[in-house]
Design an enzyme around this catalytic site. Structure first.
Site, PDB file in Angstrom:
ATOM      1  N   HIS A  11       0.681  -2.027  -6.917  1.00 52.31           N
ATOM      2  CA  HIS A  11       0.004  -1.164  -7.896  1.00 52.31           C
ATOM      3  C   HIS A  11      -0.880  -0.155  -7.161  1.00 52.31           C
ATOM      4  CE1 HIS A  11       1.051  -3.226 -11.740  1.00 52.31           C
ATOM      5  NE2 HIS A  11       1.460  -4.108 -10.840  1.00 52.31           N
ATOM      6  N   LYS A  15       0.111   3.481  -1.359  1.00 51.72           N
ATOM      7  CA  LYS A  15       1.116   2.700  -0.643  1.00 51.72           C
ATOM      8  C   LYS A  15       2.524   2.959  -1.204  1.00 51.72           C
ATOM      9  CE  LYS A  15      -0.275  -1.786   0.405  1.00 51.72           C
ATOM     10  NZ  LYS A  15      -0.274  -3.176  -0.023  1.00 51.72           N
ATOM     11  N   ASP A  71       2.534  -6.621   2.140  1.00 52.93           N
ATOM     12  CA  ASP A  71       1.153  -7.059   2.290  1.00 52.93           C
ATOM     13  C   ASP A  71       0.702  -6.539   3.638  1.00 52.93           C
ATOM     14  OD1 ASP A  71      -1.089  -8.254   1.106  1.00 52.93           O
ATOM     15  OD2 ASP A  71      -1.003  -9.848   2.580  1.00 52.93           O
ATOM     16  N   GLY A 154      -7.331   3.959   1.682  1.00 47.89           N
ATOM     17  CA  GLY A 154      -7.923   2.759   2.277  1.00 47.89           C
ATOM     18  C   GLY A 154      -8.755   3.050   3.516  1.00 47.89           C
ATOM     19  N   ARG A 182       3.671   0.534   8.446  1.00 50.98           N
ATOM     20  CA  ARG A 182       4.621   0.494   7.327  1.00 50.98           C
ATOM     21  C   ARG A 182       5.938   1.139   7.726  1.00 50.98           C
ATOM     22  NH1 ARG A 182       0.953   1.960   4.321  1.00 50.98           N
ATOM     23  NH2 ARG A 182       0.160  -0.137   4.001  1.00 50.98           N
TER      24      ARG A 182
HETATM   25  P1  IMP Z   1      -2.708  -5.260  -0.132  1.00 48.50           P
HETATM   26  O1  IMP Z   1      -1.564  -5.285   0.831  1.00 48.50           O
HETATM   27  O2  IMP Z   1      -2.371  -4.628  -1.438  1.00 48.50           O
HETATM   28  O3  IMP Z   1      -3.403  -6.563  -0.206  1.00 48.50           O
HETATM   29  O4  IMP Z   1      -3.775  -4.257   0.435  1.00 48.50           O
HETATM   30  C1  IMP Z   1      -4.000  -4.130   1.787  1.00 48.50           C
HETATM   31  C2  IMP Z   1      -5.211  -3.267   2.005  1.00 48.50           C
HETATM   32  O5  IMP Z   1      -5.233  -2.994   3.394  1.00 48.50           O
HETATM   33  C3  IMP Z   1      -5.153  -1.923   1.312  1.00 48.50           C
HETATM   34  O6  IMP Z   1      -5.796  -1.933   0.073  1.00 48.50           O
HETATM   35  C4  IMP Z   1      -5.901  -1.046   2.300  1.00 48.50           C
HETATM   36  O7  IMP Z   1      -7.247  -1.153   2.100  1.00 48.50           O
HETATM   37  C5  IMP Z   1      -5.578  -1.673   3.638  1.00 48.50           C
HETATM   38  N1  IMP Z   1      -4.441  -0.951   4.219  1.00 48.50           N
HETATM   39  C6  IMP Z   1      -3.169  -1.370   4.373  1.00 48.50           C
HETATM   40  N2  IMP Z   1      -2.411  -0.416   4.906  1.00 48.50           N
HETATM   41  C7  IMP Z   1      -3.226   0.645   5.079  1.00 48.50           C
HETATM   42  C8  IMP Z   1      -3.000   1.968   5.569  1.00 48.50           C
HETATM   43  O8  IMP Z   1      -1.911   2.391   5.927  1.00 48.50           O
HETATM   44  N3  IMP Z   1      -4.079   2.758   5.605  1.00 48.50           N
HETATM   45  C9  IMP Z   1      -5.308   2.363   5.195  1.00 48.50           C
HETATM   46  N4  IMP Z   1      -5.568   1.164   4.713  1.00 48.50           N
HETATM   47  C10 IMP Z   1      -4.524   0.312   4.640  1.00 48.50           C
END
Ligand code: IMP
Length: 197
Positions: A11, A15, A71, A154, A182
């Site tokens: 969501h 991403k 994740d 993020g 990613r």
């Molecule tokens: P989740 O995978 O949805 O639990 O979220 C992982 C969290 O890690 C994100 O909300 C970001 O805060 C951080 N994160 C993951 N990948 C990135 C990125 O490419 N840039 C900045 N923050 C990231």
């Protein structure tokens, strides 16, 4: 399994946008869980892999389509790998400006002066009636002294990837999408989907 449609189990608009761009070469329909109005899945796992599997399996059961869950998070050496799997929750109410301030403060108070960090991404692909598959990517770098740049999402404003002088948020999507955690994980996934075609 031949994949023509893929649901991204996230969501997080930033991403999903990145994943959609990176999957363009596959010419498949990519939808997000939000677009399909599918509920969010709670991340109760202790590792990136556990959480990605949990989300991909749950979503695939809900919609009966191949689902991709990501994740990911930021792991800081001086903080023993934190915030790691808790990266999203570390920022109060997902306010990453405050989250970054907290992280920089924790680092300044830490005995270690090491600024090394990495972003980690674990992708899980769940196809109906198949065993879930995992693809991982990692980008090494360091934490900037202060947030810089407006692009990305993020923790992008405080992460300087190895070999660069600027943060992901200054470098922007074109550079980030060439080298990010990613991107590296998705390359492995793309190879797998192409071979199944
Ligand atoms: P989740 O995978 O949805 O639990 O979220 C992982 C969290 O890690 C994100 O909300 C970001 O805060 C951080 N994160 C993951 N990948 C990135 C990125 O490419 N840039 C900045 N923050 C990231």
């Amino acid at each position: 399994m031949k994949i023509t449609k893929l649901v991204v189990a996230s969501h997080n608009d930033g991403k999903v946008a990145e994943i959609k761009t990176l999957l363009e070469p596959l010419h498949i329909e990519v939808l997000s869980a939000k677009e399909l109005r599918l509920g969010d899945v709670e991340e109760t796992g202790k590792t990136f892999e556990e959480n990605a599997k949990l989300k991909a399996n749950a979503l695939s059961l809900m919609c009966g389509l191949p689902c991709l869950a990501d994740d990911s998070g930021l792991c800081v050496d001086a903080l023993d790998g934190r915030p790691g799997v808790y990266s999203a929750r570390y920022a109060p109410n997902r306010d990453f400006k405050t989250g970054m301030e907290m992280l920089l403060k924790e680092m300044s108070e830490s005995k270690s002066k090491d600024r090394k960090a990495h972003f980690c991404c674990c992708l899980a692909l769940a196809c109906p009636n198949e065993k879930v598959k995992i693809f991982e990517g990692k980008v090494e770098g360091k934490i900037a002294e202060e947030p810089k740049g407006e692009k990305g999402f993020g923790y992008d404003p405080i992460f300087i990837p190895e070999g660069y002088e600027q943060t992901f948020a200054e470098l922007g999507d074109d550079v980030k999408n060439q080298i990010s955690h990613r991107r590296l994980a998705l390359e492995k996934l793309i190879k797998e989907i192409k071979e199944a075609k």
